[in-house]
Design a protein around this motif. Structure first.
Motif, PDB file in Angstrom:
ATOM      1  N   TYR A 107       1.322 -14.501 -12.006  1.00 12.23           N
ATOM      2  CA  TYR A 107       0.440 -13.396 -12.393  1.00 12.23           C
ATOM      3  C   TYR A 107       0.113 -13.428 -13.882  1.00 12.23           C
ATOM      4  CZ  TYR A 107       0.587 -11.240  -7.805  1.00 12.23           C
ATOM      5  OH  TYR A 107       0.412 -10.998  -6.460  1.00 12.23           O
ATOM      6  N   THR A 139       6.759  -6.594  -6.267  1.00 13.36           N
ATOM      7  CA  THR A 139       5.722  -5.569  -6.382  1.00 13.36           C
ATOM      8  C   THR A 139       6.249  -4.354  -7.145  1.00 13.36           C
ATOM      9  OG1 THR A 139       4.683  -6.285  -4.318  1.00 13.36           O
ATOM     10  CG2 THR A 139       4.163  -4.065  -5.089  1.00 13.36           C
ATOM     11  N   THR A 143       4.781  -3.200 -10.771  1.00 11.25           N
ATOM     12  CA  THR A 143       4.289  -1.829 -10.887  1.00 11.25           C
ATOM     13  C   THR A 143       4.924  -1.115 -12.073  1.00 11.25           C
ATOM     14  OG1 THR A 143       3.889  -1.699  -8.498  1.00 11.25           O
ATOM     15  CG2 THR A 143       4.062   0.386  -9.704  1.00 11.25           C
ATOM     16  N   ASP A 157      -4.013  -6.294  -7.886  1.00 14.18           N
ATOM     17  CA  ASP A 157      -5.194  -6.563  -7.077  1.00 14.18           C
ATOM     18  C   ASP A 157      -6.330  -7.165  -7.898  1.00 14.18           C
ATOM     19  OD1 ASP A 157      -3.929  -5.651  -4.836  1.00 14.18           O
ATOM     20  OD2 ASP A 157      -4.814  -3.646  -4.890  1.00 14.18           O
ATOM     21  N   LYS A 160      -5.500 -10.952  -8.360  1.00 17.14           N
ATOM     22  CA  LYS A 160      -5.543 -11.758  -7.140  1.00 17.14           C
ATOM     23  C   LYS A 160      -6.939 -12.295  -6.828  1.00 17.14           C
ATOM     24  CE  LYS A 160      -1.661  -9.557  -4.738  1.00 17.14           C
ATOM     25  NZ  LYS A 160      -1.268  -8.681  -3.599  1.00 17.14           N
ATOM     26  N   ASP A 161      -7.971 -11.624  -7.331  1.00 14.74           N
ATOM     27  CA  ASP A 161      -9.346 -12.039  -7.052  1.00 14.74           C
ATOM     28  C   ASP A 161      -9.855 -13.117  -8.006  1.00 14.74           C
ATOM     29  OD1 ASP A 161      -9.651 -10.352  -4.883  1.00 14.74           O
ATOM     30  OD2 ASP A 161     -10.386  -8.682  -6.099  1.00 14.74           O
TER      31      ASP A 161
END
Length: 367
Positions: A107, A139, A143, A157, A160-161
Motif C-alpha cells: 500500500y 485492515t 484504518t 479503496d 486499490k484502483d
C-alpha cells in the motif's frame, strides 16, 4: 496496538522503559511491525518498513549501527522530524509480521506522497496459523494508521484502483505463483551456472491470472539477488508506454535504477547483454521492422542478448500485424518451452502445467 515514537534516542528510551510495564508488553515482548517515516517539505515522505522480535534492540541498531554503512538510515537518524509507528498484536508471529510488512509495502508503494520506500526484499509466506486472520488484522491496522496520518496512509479503496498498486511486487503470491516463481529462480540459477544463452521461459494464462504480479515480484527479487557475490544484470521491458511509466515509478520509489526498465527496441539497439530479461505483455513484441526497430523479431533479438528470457504471454491479446501472429511460430515457441519444462500456464485456479506429459500440449492456439 499502535504506538508512535520520535525516531531518536528519546524514542528509544521510551521503548526501553516500556519493557517493564505490563500494558506495553504487546509492543516489547511480542513480534512487531514498524514504520519509520520522515516528512519532507510539501507532504513528501521517505519511509522504511520492517519487522522484528525485539523492537528496542532493532531501533538501537537502526539509530547507532546502520547509519555507518547505509545512507538511507543515516538520513533518517540525522532527521529532526522522523517518527516511528510500532504495531503490535496478540496474534502476531514471525510469518504474520512478514505478511503484514509486505502488505504495508504494497500500500505504501502506491502512495503518491511516498517518494522513497526502504526495505530489504519481499518475504513471501505460504500457509501458517492463523493466516486467515491476516487481511482483517491488516485492515484494522491501516484504518488506525489512516486516522493518525491520512497523508501517509490514505484510504485503502483509493489506492486499490491505482495502476501502480495493481503492478506492485508486494502482492501476496498464491501457492501456485510461489511454485512458478521458484521454478523460474531454479532455471535462472541453472542457466547462470551452465553459462547458457537465450533460455526461454513462457508464462501464460488468461487475464487476471496473476502474471504481471508474478513478473513484478520476480524483478524486485532478482534485482537484489547476488550470484557468486555479484548482483545480476536484470532488465524488465514492455512495448506499452503507460506500463513502462508504472514500472519506472515503482522502481524509483524502491531505489532501483530506472534504466533497468524500458522498451525492447531501445534495449536491442544498445546491444548490451543481460543475465535475465523479463518481458511483460510479450504479445506486443514486434515481428517486423517499425520506426527505430530495424530487425525482424524482437523476441529472437532479446534471446541473443539475455541468458534467460522470461516472457508473459497472452495469446488472446494479439492485436497488430507487427506482433506475434504466426501460429506456426507460436507453436514452435511453445514446443521449445515445453520441451525444457519451461512452459508455465497460470489458469483461473493458478494451476501450473509445467512438467506434465510432453505428449499433450494443453496450450491451445486460438489465432
Amino acid at each position: 496496538m499502535i504506538k508512535e515514537y520520535p525516531y531518536n534516542n528519546q524514542g528509544l528510551k521510551e521503548l526501553e522503559e516500556g519493557e517493564s510495564r505490563e500494558e506495553s508488553k504487546i509492543i516489547s515482548r511480542y513480534p512487531t511491525v514498524y514504520v519509520v517515516n520522515d516528512k519532507k517539505k510539501k507532504k513528501i515522505y521517505s519511509v522504511y518498513v520492517g519487522e522484528t522480535n525485539n523492537i528496542a534492540k532493532r531501533t538501537a541498531q537502526h539509530l547507532h549501527d546502520d547509519p555507518k554503512s547505509r545512507e538511507d538510515w543515516r538520513e533518517l537518524s540525522e532527521s529532526k522530524t522522523a517518527k516511528m509507528y510500532v504495531i503490535g498484536h496478540q496474534h502476531f508471529n514471525k510469518s504474520m509480521t512478514l505478511d503484514i510488512e509486505n502488505q504495508l509495502m504494497l500500500y505504501l508503494s502506491s502512495v503518491e506522497n511516498v517518494k522513497a520506500l526502504y526495505n530489504r526484499r519481499s518475504n513471501d509466506q505460504d500457509k501458517y496459523y492463523p493466516v486467515n486472520e491476516v487481511q482483517d488484522i491488516f485492515t484494522q491496522i491501516w484504518t488506525q494508521l489512516h486516522q493518525k496520518n491520512s497523508e501517509l496512509f490514505p484510504a485503502m479503496d483509493v489506492l486499490k484502483d491505482l495502476a501502480i498498486f495493481k503492478a506492485s511486487p508486494f502482492h501476496k503470491l498464491t501457492h501456485e505463483q510461489l511454485e512458478a516463481k521458484n521454478l523460474i529462480m531454479e532455471r535462472v540459477n541453472s542457466s547462470l551456472d551452465n553459462d547458457e544463452e537465450g533460455q526461454l521461459i513462457m508464462v501464460t494464462g488468461e487475464a487476471g491470472a496473476g502474471k504481471t504480479v508474478l513478473l513484478s515480484n520476480l524483478f524486485y527479487d532478482l534485482v537484489g539477488y547476488k550470484k557468486y557475490g555479484h548482483p545480476l544484470n536484470v532488465h524488465i521491458m514492455v512495448n506499452h508506454d503507460e506500463q513502462v511509466k508504472v514500472y519506472r515509478k515503482i522502481s524509483k520509489k524502491l531505489g532501483i535504477d530506472v534504466n533497468l526498465v524500458g522498451k525492447p527496441t531501445s534495449f536491442i539497439n544498445k546491444g548490451e547483454k543481460a543475465d535475465v530479461i523479463l518481458v511483460d505483455e510479450a504479445h506486443l513484441l514486434w515481428t517486423q521492422g517499425k520506426q527505430s526497430y530495424q530487425g525482424t523479431n524482437q523476441l529472437e533479438d532479446l534471446r541473443k542478448l539475455g541468458k534467460v528470457v522470461v516472457i508473459i504471454f497472452d495469446q488472446h491479446q494479439v492485436l497488430r500485424s507487427q506482433q506475434i501472429v504466426d501460429a506456426a511460430q507460436l507453436q514452435r515457441m511453445v514446443g521449445e518451452a515445453l520441451k525444457s519444462d519451461n512452459l508455465i500456464e497460470l489458469k483461473n485456479q493458478l494451476r501450473i502445467d509445467a512438467n506434465e506429459s510432453r505428449q499433450i500440449v494443453k496450450f491451445k492456439l486460438n489465432i
